[in-house]
Scaffold this motif. Structure first.
Motif, PDB file in Angstrom:
ATOM      1  N   LEU A   1     -11.284  13.912  -7.361  1.00 18.15           N
ATOM      2  CA  LEU A   1     -10.414  13.229  -6.710  1.00 18.15           C
ATOM      3  C   LEU A   1     -10.565  11.952  -6.087  1.00 18.15           C
ATOM      4  CD1 LEU A   1      -7.165  13.063  -6.735  1.00 18.15           C
ATOM      5  CD2 LEU A   1      -7.233  14.728  -4.759  1.00 18.15           C
ATOM      6  N   GLU A   2     -11.768  12.145  -5.457  1.00 14.58           N
ATOM      7  CA  GLU A   2     -12.342  11.018  -4.621  1.00 14.58           C
ATOM      8  C   GLU A   2     -12.469   9.776  -5.404  1.00 14.58           C
ATOM      9  OE1 GLU A   2     -13.559  13.930  -4.872  1.00 14.58           O
ATOM     10  OE2 GLU A   2     -13.395  14.775  -2.487  1.00 14.58           O
ATOM     11  N   LEU A   3     -13.061   9.993  -6.683  1.00 15.22           N
ATOM     12  CA  LEU A   3     -13.408   8.756  -7.715  1.00 15.22           C
ATOM     13  C   LEU A   3     -12.054   8.422  -8.473  1.00 15.22           C
ATOM     14  CD1 LEU A   3     -15.563   7.414  -8.934  1.00 15.22           C
ATOM     15  CD2 LEU A   3     -15.577   9.246 -10.782  1.00 15.22           C
ATOM     16  N   VAL A   4     -11.002   9.199  -8.333  1.00 12.30           N
ATOM     17  CA  VAL A   4      -9.569   8.566  -8.830  1.00 12.30           C
ATOM     18  C   VAL A   4      -9.102   7.880  -7.696  1.00 12.30           C
ATOM     19  CG1 VAL A   4      -7.318   9.369  -9.321  1.00 12.30           C
ATOM     20  CG2 VAL A   4      -9.075  10.573 -10.159  1.00 12.30           C
ATOM     21  N   ALA A   5      -9.180   8.453  -6.729  1.00 11.40           N
ATOM     22  CA  ALA A   5      -8.699   7.358  -5.447  1.00 11.40           C
ATOM     23  C   ALA A   5      -9.543   5.959  -5.374  1.00 11.40           C
ATOM     24  CB  ALA A   5      -8.902   8.214  -4.090  1.00 11.40           C
ATOM     25  N   LEU A   6     -10.653   5.858  -5.498  1.00  8.91           N
ATOM     26  CA  LEU A   6     -11.636   4.872  -5.615  1.00  8.91           C
ATOM     27  C   LEU A   6     -10.938   3.827  -6.645  1.00  8.91           C
ATOM     28  CD1 LEU A   6     -13.742   3.112  -4.625  1.00  8.91           C
ATOM     29  CD2 LEU A   6     -15.084   4.185  -5.912  1.00  8.91           C
ATOM     30  N   VAL A   7     -10.855   4.369  -7.949  1.00  6.81           N
ATOM     31  CA  VAL A   7     -10.389   3.458  -8.964  1.00  6.81           C
ATOM     32  C   VAL A   7      -9.025   2.844  -8.631  1.00  6.81           C
ATOM     33  CG1 VAL A   7      -9.548   3.715 -11.340  1.00  6.81           C
ATOM     34  CG2 VAL A   7     -11.564   4.624 -10.719  1.00  6.81           C
ATOM     35  N   LYS A   8      -8.023   3.713  -8.021  1.00  9.14           N
ATOM     36  CA  LYS A   8      -6.840   3.365  -7.847  1.00  9.14           C
ATOM     37  C   LYS A   8      -6.940   2.110  -6.536  1.00  9.14           C
ATOM     38  CE  LYS A   8      -3.230   5.899  -7.431  1.00  9.14           C
ATOM     39  NZ  LYS A   8      -2.327   5.392  -8.709  1.00  9.14           N
ATOM     40  N   LEU A  23       0.988  -1.288   0.121  1.00  8.67           N
ATOM     41  CA  LEU A  23       0.155  -0.288  -0.143  1.00  8.67           C
ATOM     42  C   LEU A  23       0.759   1.453  -0.008  1.00  8.67           C
ATOM     43  CD1 LEU A  23      -3.090  -0.928   2.389  1.00  8.67           C
ATOM     44  CD2 LEU A  23      -3.072   0.053  -0.075  1.00  8.67           C
ATOM     45  N   ASP A  24       2.066   1.176   0.483  1.00  6.33           N
ATOM     46  CA  ASP A  24       2.875   2.336   0.461  1.00  6.33           C
ATOM     47  C   ASP A  24       3.278   2.859  -1.020  1.00  6.33           C
ATOM     48  OD1 ASP A  24       4.220  -0.067   0.056  1.00  6.33           O
ATOM     49  OD2 ASP A  24       6.185   1.213   0.667  1.00  6.33           O
ATOM     50  N   ARG A  25       3.192   1.941  -1.900  1.00 10.99           N
ATOM     51  CA  ARG A  25       3.589   2.507  -3.363  1.00 10.99           C
ATOM     52  C   ARG A  25       2.013   3.132  -3.967  1.00 10.99           C
ATOM     53  NH1 ARG A  25       8.101   3.991  -4.363  1.00 10.99           N
ATOM     54  NH2 ARG A  25       7.918   3.339  -6.482  1.00 10.99           N
ATOM     55  N   LEU A  26       0.994   3.012  -3.216  1.00  9.20           N
ATOM     56  CA  LEU A  26      -0.287   3.240  -4.144  1.00  9.20           C
ATOM     57  C   LEU A  26      -0.290   4.751  -4.732  1.00  9.20           C
ATOM     58  CD1 LEU A  26      -3.319   2.103  -4.776  1.00  9.20           C
ATOM     59  CD2 LEU A  26      -3.998   3.145  -2.557  1.00  9.20           C
ATOM     60  N   PHE A  27       0.155   5.649  -3.747  1.00 11.80           N
ATOM     61  CA  PHE A  27       0.287   6.912  -4.180  1.00 11.80           C
ATOM     62  C   PHE A  27       1.591   7.491  -4.513  1.00 11.80           C
ATOM     63  CE2 PHE A  27      -3.974   6.970  -1.958  1.00 11.80           C
ATOM     64  CZ  PHE A  27      -4.614   7.079  -2.947  1.00 11.80           C
ATOM     65  N   GLN A  28       2.756   6.695  -3.807  1.00 15.46           N
ATOM     66  CA  GLN A  28       4.016   7.225  -3.761  1.00 15.46           C
ATOM     67  C   GLN A  28       4.791   7.172  -5.099  1.00 15.46           C
ATOM     68  OE1 GLN A  28       6.978   5.209  -1.278  1.00 15.46           O
ATOM     69  NE2 GLN A  28       6.800   7.210  -0.144  1.00 15.46           N
ATOM     70  N   ALA A  29       4.315   6.185  -5.791  1.00 17.25           N
ATOM     71  CA  ALA A  29       4.857   6.102  -7.169  1.00 17.25           C
ATOM     72  C   ALA A  29       4.279   7.197  -7.947  1.00 17.25           C
ATOM     73  CB  ALA A  29       4.366   4.500  -7.783  1.00 17.25           C
ATOM     74  N   ASP A  30       3.225   7.640  -7.941  1.00 13.96           N
ATOM     75  CA  ASP A  30       2.730   8.688  -8.859  1.00 13.96           C
ATOM     76  C   ASP A  30       3.441   9.970  -8.293  1.00 13.96           C
ATOM     77  OD1 ASP A  30       1.089   7.088 -10.079  1.00 13.96           O
ATOM     78  OD2 ASP A  30      -0.684   7.256  -8.614  1.00 13.96           O
ATOM     79  N   GLN A  31       3.559  10.074  -6.954  1.00  9.94           N
ATOM     80  CA  GLN A  31       4.108  11.396  -6.819  1.00  9.94           C
ATOM     81  C   GLN A  31       5.783  11.483  -7.312  1.00  9.94           C
ATOM     82  OE1 GLN A  31       5.640  12.209  -2.830  1.00  9.94           O
ATOM     83  NE2 GLN A  31       4.561  14.003  -2.576  1.00  9.94           N
ATOM     84  N   GLU A  32       6.246  10.065  -7.249  1.00  7.36           N
ATOM     85  CA  GLU A  32       7.668  10.412  -7.619  1.00  7.36           C
ATOM     86  C   GLU A  32       7.730  10.545  -8.996  1.00  7.36           C
ATOM     87  OE1 GLU A  32       9.280   6.752  -4.388  1.00  7.36           O
ATOM     88  OE2 GLU A  32       9.228   6.289  -6.374  1.00  7.36           O
ATOM     89  N   ASP A  33       6.797  10.006  -9.814  1.00  9.19           N
ATOM     90  CA  ASP A  33       7.015  10.399 -11.724  1.00  9.19           C
ATOM     91  C   ASP A  33       6.180  11.577 -11.831  1.00  9.19           C
ATOM     92  OD1 ASP A  33       4.426   9.532 -11.527  1.00  9.19           O
ATOM     93  OD2 ASP A  33       4.991   7.465 -12.333  1.00  9.19           O
ATOM     94  N   GLY A  34       5.652  12.442 -11.022  1.00 13.21           N
ATOM     95  CA  GLY A  34       5.101  13.496 -11.138  1.00 13.21           C
ATOM     96  C   GLY A  34       3.667  13.232 -11.593  1.00 13.21           C
ATOM     97  N   SER A  35       3.018  12.195 -11.683  1.00 13.57           N
ATOM     98  CA  SER A  35       1.571  11.811 -12.259  1.00 13.57           C
ATOM     99  C   SER A  35       0.712  12.150 -11.355  1.00 13.57           C
ATOM    100  CB  SER A  35       1.452  10.318 -12.754  1.00 13.57           C
ATOM    101  OG  SER A  35       1.879   9.521 -11.929  1.00 13.57           O
ATOM    102  N   LEU A  36       0.970  12.129 -10.039  1.00 16.72           N
ATOM    103  CA  LEU A  36      -0.016  12.583  -9.194  1.00 16.72           C
ATOM    104  C   LEU A  36      -0.454  14.029  -9.265  1.00 16.72           C
ATOM    105  CD1 LEU A  36      -1.535  11.761  -6.296  1.00 16.72           C
ATOM    106  CD2 LEU A  36       0.329  12.397  -4.966  1.00 16.72           C
ATOM    107  N   ASP A  37       0.596  14.808  -9.574  1.00 16.38           N
ATOM    108  CA  ASP A  37      -0.073  16.292  -9.768  1.00 16.38           C
ATOM    109  C   ASP A  37      -1.073  16.165 -10.992  1.00 16.38           C
ATOM    110  OD1 ASP A  37       1.722  17.202  -7.551  1.00 16.38           O
ATOM    111  OD2 ASP A  37       3.343  17.401  -9.282  1.00 16.38           O
ATOM    112  N   LEU A  38      -0.777  15.506 -12.107  1.00 17.70           N
ATOM    113  CA  LEU A  38      -1.674  15.388 -13.225  1.00 17.70           C
ATOM    114  C   LEU A  38      -3.018  14.857 -12.570  1.00 17.70           C
ATOM    115  CD1 LEU A  38       0.609  14.248 -15.926  1.00 17.70           C
ATOM    116  CD2 LEU A  38       0.001  16.522 -15.497  1.00 17.70           C
ATOM    117  N   LEU A  39      -2.923  14.070 -11.756  1.00 14.49           N
ATOM    118  CA  LEU A  39      -4.444  13.276 -11.420  1.00 14.49           C
ATOM    119  C   LEU A  39      -5.143  14.344 -10.375  1.00 14.49           C
ATOM    120  CD1 LEU A  39      -3.056   9.719 -10.409  1.00 14.49           C
ATOM    121  CD2 LEU A  39      -4.416  10.437 -12.293  1.00 14.49           C
ATOM    122  N   VAL A  40      -4.576  15.065  -9.870  1.00 17.28           N
ATOM    123  CA  VAL A  40      -5.252  16.141  -8.884  1.00 17.28           C
ATOM    124  C   VAL A  40      -5.585  17.260  -9.959  1.00 17.28           C
ATOM    125  CG1 VAL A  40      -4.816  17.932  -7.063  1.00 17.28           C
ATOM    126  CG2 VAL A  40      -3.572  15.669  -6.896  1.00 17.28           C
TER     127      VAL A  40
END
Length: 223
Positions: A91-98, A68-85
């Motif tokens: 964002l609630e739906l994005v989190a549910l899909v992930k 679970l520690d990689r669920l959002f951390q990998a997106d933050q490291e490659d910058g895709s978390l900013d794009l998702l936000v």
């Protein structure tokens, strides 16, 4: 589900099952923990049969937390978390899909493997069926609760330990009603349906609260 969210689900599923994605390690961890249990208990088959449901549930809980520690951390490291936000999707739906992708890659294989592990623990057929059904109904709650801890620790190094500290106390009700339902299925006159319905309700409640809390934590982290 929109095409973008479906693409996100497929992407997370693909990343989870590849080498280093976490899902294979979770499944292997589950198999190793359950396999080692008969060696630690010894040739006491009645004891092994009695504690089998609890062993499977605890192993499933720990295996779910493992990646679970990689669920959002990998997106933050490659910058895709900013794009998702900032993409415009809730964002609630994005989190549910992930979370659903993580459950499909990590927890669903545990449900499939549970009957075989039940045979290894000398469990009866009705107990194996009950533990498989309860894992199918209860593991979504474990993933969705763990998703909150993953969002809270997304910017922290070695956040996996902190996730376990945050999530394990919140997982106690799921563990209690999961094991209780299995014991109800094999112990007369203990009930099965009541704890099983509570288990389903816990997953439904986690499906509402988990994405909302995770999205709030991600927004706070971005701010």
């Amino acid at each position: 589900m929109s095409r973008a969210l479906l693409a996100l689900f497929r992407r997370d599923l693909r990343l989870s099952v590849k080498v280093g994605g976490g899902a294979p390690m979770g499944v292997l961890f589950f198999l190793v923990v359950v396999t080692l249990m008969p060696f630690s208990i010894g040739p006491d088959l009645p004891l092994l049969q009695r504690i089998g449901p609890a062993v499977l549930w605890i192993a499933a809980l720990l295996a779910t937390l493992l990646g679970l520690d990689r669920l959002f951390q990998a997106d933050q490291e490659d910058g895709s978390l900013d794009l998702l936000v900032t993409a415009g999707h809730p964002l609630e739906l994005v989190a549910l899909v992930k979370g659903l992708a993580h459950w499909t890659a990590t927890s669903l294989p545990l449900v499939v493997a549970a009957p075989f592990m039940g045979l290894l623990l000398n469990m009866q057929a009705d107990a194996i069926a009950a533990v498989t059904l309860t894992l199918l109904a209860g593991t979504p709650a474990l993933t969705l609760i763990g998703m909150i801890g993953a969002a809270l620790t997304v910017s922290l190094r070695r956040g996996g330990v902190l996730i376990a500290i945050l999530v394990l106390p919140l997982s106690v009700p799921t563990l209690v009603f999961g094991v209780g339902a299995v014991l109800g299925a094999v112990t007369d006159p203990a009930p099965f349906l009541s704890p099983f319905l509570v288990l389903c309700a816990l997953s439904l409640v986690a499906g509402v609260i988990g994405p909302i809390a995770a999205a709030a934590a991600l927004r706070a982290g971005e701010g």
